[in-house]
Motif scaffolding. Structure first.
Motif, short mmCIF file in Angstrom:
data_model
loop_
_atom_site.label_atom_id
_atom_site.label_comp_id
_atom_site.label_asym_id
_atom_site.label_seq_id
_atom_site.Cartn_x
_atom_site.Cartn_y
_atom_site.Cartn_z
N ILE C 37 0.86 -1.17 0.00
CA ILE C 37 0.00 0.00 0.00
C ILE C 37 0.90 1.22 0.00
N ARG C 38 0.70 2.08 -0.99
CA ARG C 38 1.64 3.20 -1.16
C ARG C 38 0.93 4.54 -1.08
N HIS C 43 -5.66 1.97 -3.73
CA HIS C 43 -5.47 0.54 -3.96
C HIS C 43 -6.83 -0.15 -3.82
N VAL C 44 -7.34 -0.62 -4.94
CA VAL C 44 -8.67 -1.23 -4.90
C VAL C 44 -8.54 -2.71 -4.56
N LEU C 45 -9.36 -3.13 -3.62
CA LEU C 45 -9.38 -4.54 -3.24
C LEU C 45 -10.69 -5.13 -3.72
N LEU C 46 -10.59 -6.15 -4.53
CA LEU C 46 -11.80 -6.76 -5.07
C LEU C 46 -11.87 -8.22 -4.67
N GLY C 47 -13.04 -8.75 -4.71
CA GLY C 47 -13.18 -10.17 -4.41
C GLY C 47 -14.62 -10.49 -4.09
N GLU C 48 -14.94 -11.76 -4.24
CA GLU C 48 -16.30 -12.18 -3.97
C GLU C 48 -16.63 -12.00 -2.50
N ASN C 49 -17.89 -12.21 -2.18
CA ASN C 49 -18.28 -12.23 -0.78
C ASN C 49 -17.53 -13.34 -0.09
N GLY C 50 -16.97 -13.01 1.03
CA GLY C 50 -16.26 -14.04 1.79
C GLY C 50 -14.86 -14.30 1.30
N LEU C 170 -5.99 5.56 4.53
CA LEU C 170 -7.43 5.56 4.72
C LEU C 170 -7.99 4.29 4.07
N ILE C 171 -8.72 3.52 4.88
CA ILE C 171 -9.29 2.28 4.36
C ILE C 171 -10.79 2.43 4.27
N LEU C 172 -11.35 2.16 3.11
CA LEU C 172 -12.80 2.29 2.94
C LEU C 172 -13.36 0.93 2.55
N ASP C 173 -14.05 0.27 3.47
CA ASP C 173 -14.59 -1.07 3.19
C ASP C 173 -16.04 -0.93 2.73
N GLU C 174 -16.25 -1.06 1.45
CA GLU C 174 -17.59 -0.98 0.84
C GLU C 174 -18.32 0.29 1.23
N VAL C 202 -7.02 2.48 0.68
CA VAL C 202 -7.44 1.14 0.28
C VAL C 202 -8.94 1.21 0.13
N PHE C 203 -9.41 0.80 -1.04
CA PHE C 203 -10.81 0.99 -1.36
C PHE C 203 -11.40 -0.36 -1.75
N ILE C 204 -12.40 -0.78 -0.97
CA ILE C 204 -13.04 -2.07 -1.27
C ILE C 204 -14.40 -1.81 -1.88
N THR C 205 -14.67 -2.46 -2.98
CA THR C 205 -15.98 -2.31 -3.60
C THR C 205 -16.34 -3.58 -4.34
#
Ligand SMILES: Nc1ncnc2c1ncn2[C@@H]1O[C@H](COP(=O)(O)OP(=O)(O)OP(=O)(O)O)[C@@H](O)[C@H]1O
Ligand SMILES: Nc1ncnc2c1ncn2[C@@H]1O[C@H](COP(=O)(O)OP(=O)(O)OP(=O)(O)O)[C@@H](O)[C@H]1O
Ligand SMILES: [Mg+2]
Ligand SMILES: [Mg+2]
Lengths: 311, 315, 522, 365
Positions: C37-38, C43-50, C170-174, C202-205
């Motif tokens: 993480i820079r 930094h987008v984090l992707l992935g299925e549920n779970g 800054l981390i944004l989870d959904e 870090v951005f999760i969507t």
């Protein structure tokens, strides 16, 4: 019948009401703090007993009431430490531990009393009163409210101190968060366990102090089971007060006044069985609950141990 | 061979339990039988203890609490063991159940006379922690004694609570109120709570600034007195137990009532230094009158009747 | 976009994960994950549920400790022992689940965490918030109780909180799941400004378009393992479509262009058929923290999907609950197949075929501690064949539950697993299975794809379409306008507890809805 | 509107284990119960040593007089009858997430009404019918007594911990008033109700002194257990207990169920009072309050609201209270030591459960 309700007698009744109310007040304030932080402290009766016993021991051997209050509070804290360790740190069921502590302290203090005092029944001298000038000269009211031991005024001042604490300080916010949404407090960087531990230990100190007052000033001695359910009344008061310390004060005074009312009615020759009169404060509170019940809500996380990251 | 006594609380109360246990021990010693003491049993179900004591071979079970007077006769019938119970005059059964309804009313009457004589304020108080029959009879007799001595003496009667036996703080609070109403002598009855009464008497001044005195019942608290004990209606139960043991030996157990009274000093007023000798002499004369029947003191057991007596007395 | 900046600090990770593994009973949530993480990067984090995204975040924010592997902060191995520690390290997180105290005000929530002996420094905070909100172009009601805010507003407060703390990371989870399209765009712009100031994000969507639009770098998690990364250089080189198809390939292993852009199938709404659900003048009283409803009227015919669009918190939940019978209506009528049902209980309405799929899966949709199997039948307790004469038939229940697990592809360690342990998407599948079971006539879907990953979203949408195709009437409540446009036959817009207009889903629907939503006539 | 999902959730954490237990599980649980009891005995033994009493002798007497002597075991089993009913009532309430802490008040009112009605009824009808009526009356009175907290909770959301605690204070006083003023036996000086003759009480089992109330108690708790774990009704209650909002969402009549739960729970507490009076005591004295409820509450928790486990814990409590009294008398320890012993046992058992839980988790992970 004219002489029955002399000024002296009336103020003695009110004085007695205040004396009876103070242990309830302290227990209620303590319980309130635990509940605010999300811990249902059913062991408060045990903490009061520990405070009553150790408070008496302290005062009796040292000859100083203040030292007695100190040892009493310490006794309450000692029991609260068990509660904090078992229920806050490792999350055991609060009701099980609370009841177990109450039973255990009932037995333990009775046992200690048996070996220590049951032949001599030592009694303390009268507690010295701090007389508030001017106010204590008011007829009836003055001697009833302004001739108490200093600790009584401190207890009443504590009511407002607690009110300030809850509404105006960071710690107050922390406590409320710990009771309503501990996870939010945790991610805000405040240790929930520590916050709740502080609350429970404070409860122990206040309950212990209440017990010590009951033994040292209220009775002037210690006998087994001396608290007689005062801790449970404290729980009821705290729950009814919904986080407002002044309501604990009002509630405690209501109970105290009802107790004195029992005596007053007997002396006036009104023949109602004491059982019925004893029901009065509960009836009054029940009616209040029926009328205004909806508002008696409690912290959302009350009774639920907090574990970080648990789903 | 052996007798057993069961008491609801520990025998260290300078009162009902201690007097019972001490008397049983003394009677046992005199008769050469062993005495088993089961104390602190509470007011719940003592059938298990009764059965166990019987199976251990006790040949007399003394159930020393009015709360035991249902269970003890049942166990007597079940196991064919003699039991002695209190406060149940119509429960006699030959060979099985004897009753000893103890009432210190004669002594309490004298205490009332004494209090009326000694009260400076002409106001005395009765504080009780509950209203069991044996206390009621003493409260009533005390009031009668006061009024017989001096009808102008005011009596204030106060009950701490319905079952406030261990409420020492309540005992102190109520006693203080009663003192504030003018009383300078307190007639107090209550187990643990009576220590609270004693404390109140020790720490509160009467209206005239003088000492408040305490009159105790059943036991003798002089070993722990700080100079405020005026007297006590002391019960000596030993003759009762001795008679029971004798009756068992003579096979006449369960045929008579055992009582205590002034006559054989099984009820007596405690003489303390606080009682002037002339007053004491007058009390002794009155004692003779009670014994001889010249003065009649009837026990009143019912709580409502006692209260009625108080209010009528109070006017 | 961020090229000039990231090149200057390139190579310096604020935080890096090395071989991080985290296990839960019965599951490996993260399996040797590496992540860097820079500063200056989203930094987008992707992935299925779970897939394990939130678990990873949990370790970064000090809620959990890795079982294996290590976390480096500024290049030094640093075990992050507590949330306090994480904050001290400059890691601020907006969690997937609300982390605000509902009984405190916004200001008090923002102040939480200060030294305990202090008076809360409200004035100081106000100044600071004013400055930040001005920069971000948002407004917050500092003195409102959090419980009175809509979920969208609460999310803004959480973002604001992370900002107030001067986070470096800054981390944004959904965090976009509760926002309107406009809000999402604003958040995107905000993130851009923040990284330009040197923050790392870090951005999760679950929305690939957001990932493509806002990201600099993308990592994809699958079953706890990191299965791929698109570094910034490559990211900039590709266009949106190319990025999306590459992500899809990483996630699902198959090639498909914009998967969300499915054709709206021509459906057979029986225009002449009598409406299945008729709602007339429905009204609900407002409460302390929720708006009421006033004169809501609409019909839905068999096979029709009626969408309810609107900004979250405008009465959507009240509408759904009033229809389902969970909330008392103060007026109006609801007819199912012509029969008035407004006086019936929740259970009776359900028995007559009215189904309600709630948006609050854990709060009311399931009993978290009960096993998955029982949760399938929560609304049928006592019904044959699962209960006979009131006695539970465990065999029947397990058999049917197993069938539903297969049919709806619920990923669960076992039927006995407490349902709260499943990830959000899998819990949603349990609910779908429950509501669409036999006997349904009218189904209310409240935000059915909220928090779901792409595959689950698509599957759920397909279920909804199938439902309508079977001749059921569907009411679809969503804050995702794209979703509504892709699914519905007609759309109504709700604002302040009233329907402000209804439009047919034709080509110009988007603009007409947009006008309605901002308060203009369609 | 956070009424009190509070204690609820902690209840359900325990409720997750409603499934069937294998033999190994049972063995494990047995070990996890006996082990901690042993540790508790060691701790309590240190206290005994401190006051100069031989712990081995003490425990020897506890075991002999509470468990192994024919007389002792009979007493223990007899003591269990009311406790089992109370435990059954608490299981229903706790599983449904209702914190009925008013058991003692309900118990006493049940006891007083049973004591008031049975001696009268046996004179005008066959004994079995009279006793049945007495049981029903006691149950009904306790149910009615629970109505106020039930309605307040169901329709006003008032926390039942406060209301039931208060109703217990009230109920205790009311029971005394009833004994002293309404149902008083005119033939005794001591305020108490009329006494039910021994031959009219519940029959004893075989040739022993064990009351057949024990069988009723066992039946009650087993039925409650089966209903709570195996039936639709029980599941509904558990849903209400675990997540009241989910119950509303699922269309359960939460208010009605709440009132029902209180009624059943209080009814069982009332029956506990009746079984104690009709089976053993025969009458109620003024100011009588054995306060069984306080000891049974932790037992029910430790049993994780499982009926069979609760039977075990109630048995343990009975052994301790019967044997403890005897041992204390024989060794000259005040009877209060039994309280200390029970307290230590409860705490160590709770700790053991935690350790076990932790161990299981770390093994699974
Ligand atoms: N505290 C916990 N206890 C047990 N299992 C957990 C816990 N936390 C997470 N899990 C499990 O770990 C896995 C990863 O969960 P996680 O929440 O990280 O997924 P996610 O990628 O964030 O999914 P979503 O997109 O649905 O939020 C899931 O299977 C979940 O059930
Ligand atoms: N890197 C760090 N920078 C600033 N403060 C730190 C750092 N690491 C730890 N601390 C401080 O150290 C103290 C102890 O931390 P923390 O509260 O996490 O530990 P703990 O109480 O031992 O464990 P737990 O997290 O389980 O409560 C805290 O006051 C925290 O602020
Ligand atoms: Mg997640
Ligand atoms: Mg999710």
């Amino acid at each position: 019948m004219t002489g029955l309700f002399s000024e002296v007698f009336l103020s003695a009744l009110l004085f007695g009401a205040v004396t009876a109310a103070i242990p309830l007040l302290l227990a209620g304030l303590g319980e309130q703090m635990s509940e605010k932080a999300g811990v249902l402290n059913i062991g408060i009766e045990g903490m009061m007993l520990a405070g009553a016993y150790l408070g008496f021991v302290g005062a009796f051997y040292s000859g100083s009431l203040w030292l007695g209050f100190l040892t009493g509070a310490a006794g309450g804290v000692a029991v609260a430490m068990i509660m904090a360790l078992l229920c806050v740190r490792i999350g055991l069921n609060q009701i099980v531990i609370g009841i177990a502590l109450t039973l255990g302290l009932e037995g333990l203090t009775a046992l200690l009393h048996h070996f220590q005092f049951s032949r001599s029944y030592p009694r303390l001298p009268a507690a010295d009163a701090t007389i508030i000038p001017l106010l204590s000269d008011i007829p009836v009211i003055g001697p009833a409210f302004f001739k108490h031991h200093l600790i009584v005024y401190l207890a009443v001042a504590l009511v407002f101190g607690m009110g300030y604490l809850y509404r105006r300080t960071q710690l107050g916010l922390n406590l409320q968060a710990a009771g309503d949404k501990p996870a939010a407090l945790d991610v805000a960087g405040i240790d929930v366990i520590r916050t709740r531990t502080i609350a429970v230990l404070t409860t122990g100190a206040l309950a212990g102090l209440g017990g010590a007052y009951l033994a040292n000033v209220g009775a002037g001695l210690f006998i087994p089971f001396i608290t007689n359910g005062a801790g449970f009344l404290g729980i009821v008061l705290a729950m009814l007060a919904r986080g407002r310390p002044v309501w604990v004060l009002f509630g405690a005074l209501l109970f105290g006044v009802c107790l004195s009312l029992t005596t007053a009615m007997q002396v006036a020759g009104i023949n109602i069985p004491t059982d019925v009169i004893q029901m009065l404060p509960f009836l009054a509170v029940m009616i209040m609950l029926v009328l205004f019940g909806r508002r008696a809500s409690l912290p959302a996380a009350l009774g639920i141990p907090y574990e970080r990251g648990a789903r | 061979k052996s007798i057993a006594i069961l008491t609801p609380e520990e025998g260290t109360d300078y009162g009902w339990n201690q007097q019972g246990i001490d008397a049983a021990k003394a009677a046992g010693k005199a008769a050469g039988v062993e005495v088993v003491v089961a104390q602190g049993l509470g007011y719940g179900d003592v059938r298990p203890t009764l059965r166990e004591l019987a199976s251990d071979g006790a040949s007399l079970l003394i159930a020393h609490a009015s709360g035991y007077n249902t269970s003890a006769p049942e166990i007597a019938k079940e196991l064919k063991v003699p039991v002695a119970i209190v406060d149940t005059p119509n429960g006699l059964e030959k060979g099985l159940v004897a009753d000893y309804t103890l009432s210190g009313h004669q002594g309490a009457y004298l205490a009332g006379r004494l209090a009326a004589k000694m009260s400076r304020s002409k106001s005395v108080g009765i504080v009780v922690s509950g209203e069991p029959p044996s206390w009621n009879s003493q409260s009533a007799a005390f009031a009668q004694g006061v009024k017989a001595e001096n009808p102008d003496v005011k009596i204030t009667y106060a009950v701490i609570g319905p079952a406030a036996y261990s409420d020492a703080a309540g005992g102190k609070r109520v006693t203080e109120s009663v003192i504030a109403s003018g009383a300078d002598i307190i007639f107090g009855q209550g187990n643990g709570s009576s220590f609270g009464m004693l404390q109140a008497v020790e720490t509160t001044k009467a209206a005239d600034g003088g000492k408040v005195y305490f009159i105790d019942v059943i036991g003798d608290k002089s070993p722990i007195d700080k100079g405020f004990l005026l007297s006590s209606v002391v019960w000596n139960i030993e003759p009762v137990y001795a008679a029971m043991i004798a009756d068992i030996k003579a096979d006449t157990f369960g045929t008579k009532h055992y009582t205590i009274g002034l006559k054989d000093d099984s009820v007596k007023l405690l003489k303390t230094a606080a009682i002037p000798d002339n007053v004491w002499a007058e009390i002794q004369t009155l004692r003779e009158d009670v014994i001889s029947g010249k003065i009649k003191v009837d026990p009143v057991y019912d709580a409502a009747a006692v209260r009625a007596l108080m209010t009528s007395v109070a006017q | 976009m961020s090229g000039s900046f990231s090149s200057s600090v390139a190579g310096r990770d604020i935080v890096a994960l090395e071989g991080v593994t985290k296990r839960f009973p019965g599951i490996v949530a993260n399996d040797s994950v590496d992540l860097s993480i820079r500063p200056g990067e989203v930094h987008v984090l992707l992935g299925e549920n779970g897939a394990g995204k939130s678990t990873l975040i949990g370790m970064l924010s000090g809620l959990q400790q890795p079982d294996e592997g290590r976390i480096l902060v500024d290049g030094k191995p640093t075990p992050i022992t507590s949330p306090r520690h994480a904050l001290a390290l400059g890691i601020g997180t907006v969690f997937q689940h609300m982390m605000l105290v509902p009984t405190l005000t916004v200001a008090e929530n923002l102040l939480l965490g200060g030294p305990w002996w202090q008076r809360p420094r409200t004035e100081e905070l106000e100044a600071r918030v004013a400055e930040i909100t001005r920069r971000l172009g948002i407004t917050v009601k500092l003195h409102a109780k959090v419980s009175e805010l809509s979920l969208g507003e609460q999310q803004q407060v959480e973002i604001l909180r992370a900002m107030v703390r001067n986070s470096r990371l800054l981390i944004l989870d959904e965090s976009t799941s509760m926002l309107t399209p406009k809000g999402i765009d604003e958040l995107g712009a905000l993130m851009r400004r923040l990284v330009e100031q040197g923050l790392a994000i870090v951005f999760i969507t679950h929305k690939l378009k957001e990932a493509a639009a806002f990201g600099d770098r993308i990592s994809v998690l699958k079953l706890g393992r990191k299965v791929g990364e698109i570094p910034p250089e490559r990211f900039r080189a590709l266009g949106e479509q190319a990025i999306i198809s590459e992500i899809v390939e990483l996630m699902f292993g198959k090639q498909k262009d914009d998967p969300e852009a499915v054709e709206r199938p021509v459906r057979t709404v029986q225009a002449e058929a009598a409406p299945l659900l008729q709602v007339a003048d429905l009204a609900v009283a407002p409460t302390d923290n929720a708006p009421g409803l006033s004169s809501i009227s609409f019909d839905i015919r068999p096979g029709e999907i009626l969408g309810i669009a609107g900004i979250d918190g405008n009465g959507q939940k009240q509408l759904a609950e009033a229809l389902a019978g969970q909330r008392a209506a103060t007026g109006g009528s609801v007819r199912l197949e012509g029969v008035a049902i407004e006086a019936l209980s929740v259970g009776e309405r359900r028995r007559r075929g009215l189904r309600y799929l709630t948006d609050d899966r854990l709060g009311e949709g399931t009993v978290g501690t009960f096993p998955v199997s029982i949760n399938f039948f929560l609304k049928q307790v006592g019904a044959a064949p699962f209960w006979r004469h009131g006695v539970e038939q465990r065999g029947e229940i397990d058999e049917r539950a197993a069938q539903l697990v297969r049919e709806y592809d619920v990923r669960t360690p076992s039927l006995k697993t407490p349902v709260a342990r499943l990830s959000g998407g899998n819990i949603q599948k349990v609910l779908l299975a429950r509501e669409l079971a036999e006997g349904a006539k009218v189904v209310i879907f409240n935000k059915p794809t909220y928090g779901l990953d792409l595959a689950n979203t698509l599957a759920s949408r397909q279920r909804i379409r199938d439902t309508a195709a079977r001749g059921l009437a569907v009411l679809l409540i969503s804050t995702d306008l794209e979703e509504l446009l892709a699914m519905c036959d007609r759309l109504a817009v709700i604002a302040n507890g009233a329907l402000v207009g209804t439009v047919e889903n034709t080509d110009d629907a988007r603009t007409r809805i947009g006008r309605l939503m901002i308060g203009l006539a369609a | 509107m956070s009424i009190d999902t509070a204690p609820t959730a902690s209840a359900t954490a325990l409720d997750a284990t409603s499934g069937t237990a294998t033999r190994r599980d049972i063995l494990h649980r047995l070990l996890m119960t006996l082990g901690p009891i042993l540790i508790a005995l060691i701790i309590a033994g240190c206290i005994l040593l401190a006051v100069g009493v031989d712990p081995l002798a003490y425990y020897g007497f506890v075991l002999e007089k509470g468990l192994f002597s024919p007389l002792g075991i009979q007493q223990t089993l007899t003591r269990m009858a009311p406790l089992l009913f109370l435990a059954a009532g608490l299981i229903v309430a706790f599983r449904a997430g209702m914190w009925n802490l008013g058991g003692d008040g309900q118990f006493l009112l049940g006891a007083v009404t049973a004591a008031a009605s049975a001696p009268v009824l046996v004179q005008i009808m066959p004994s079995w019918l009279a006793l049945t009526f007495s049981f029903l009356i006691a149950m009904a009175v306790a149910m009615i007594w629970s109505l106020i907290p039930a309605l307040l909770r169901a329709y006003q959301g008032v926390n039942e911990i406060i209301t039931t605690l208060m109703m217990t204070f009230l109920g205790t006083s009311l029971a005394n008033v009833l004994v002293k003023l309404m149902f008083r036996d005119p033939s005794t000086t001591v305020p108490q109700t009329r006494t039910l003759p021994v031959e009219d009480r519940l029959p004893r089992l075989f040739e022993t002194t064990i009351t057949s109330g024990l069988l009723l108690g066992l039946a009650a708790i087993i039925i409650v257990h089966l209903v709570m774990t195996r039936t639709a009704f029980g599941l509904k209650l558990r849903i209400v207990g675990a997540n009241p909002r989910a119950a509303v969402h699922a269309g359960l009549g939460v208010s009605g169920l709440t009132v029902t739960v209180f009624a059943i729970s209080a009814g069982l507490a009332g029956l506990a009072g009746a079984v104690d009076i009709i089976g053993v005591q025969g009458n109620v004295r003024a100011d009588w309050n054995p306060a069984y409820g306080l000891a049974v509450i932790p037992a029910v928790f430790l049993a994780r609201m499982n009926g069979f486990a609760a039977i075990g814990f109630v048995f343990l409590l009975s052994v301790l209270s019967i044997g403890g009294e005897s041992a204390a008398r024989r060794l000259g320890v005040p009877n209060h030591f039994t309280l200390v012993l029970v307290s230590i046992v409860l705490i160590v058992l709770a700790l053991a459960e935690y350790v076990d839980h932790r161990y299981n988790q770390s093994r699974k992970a």
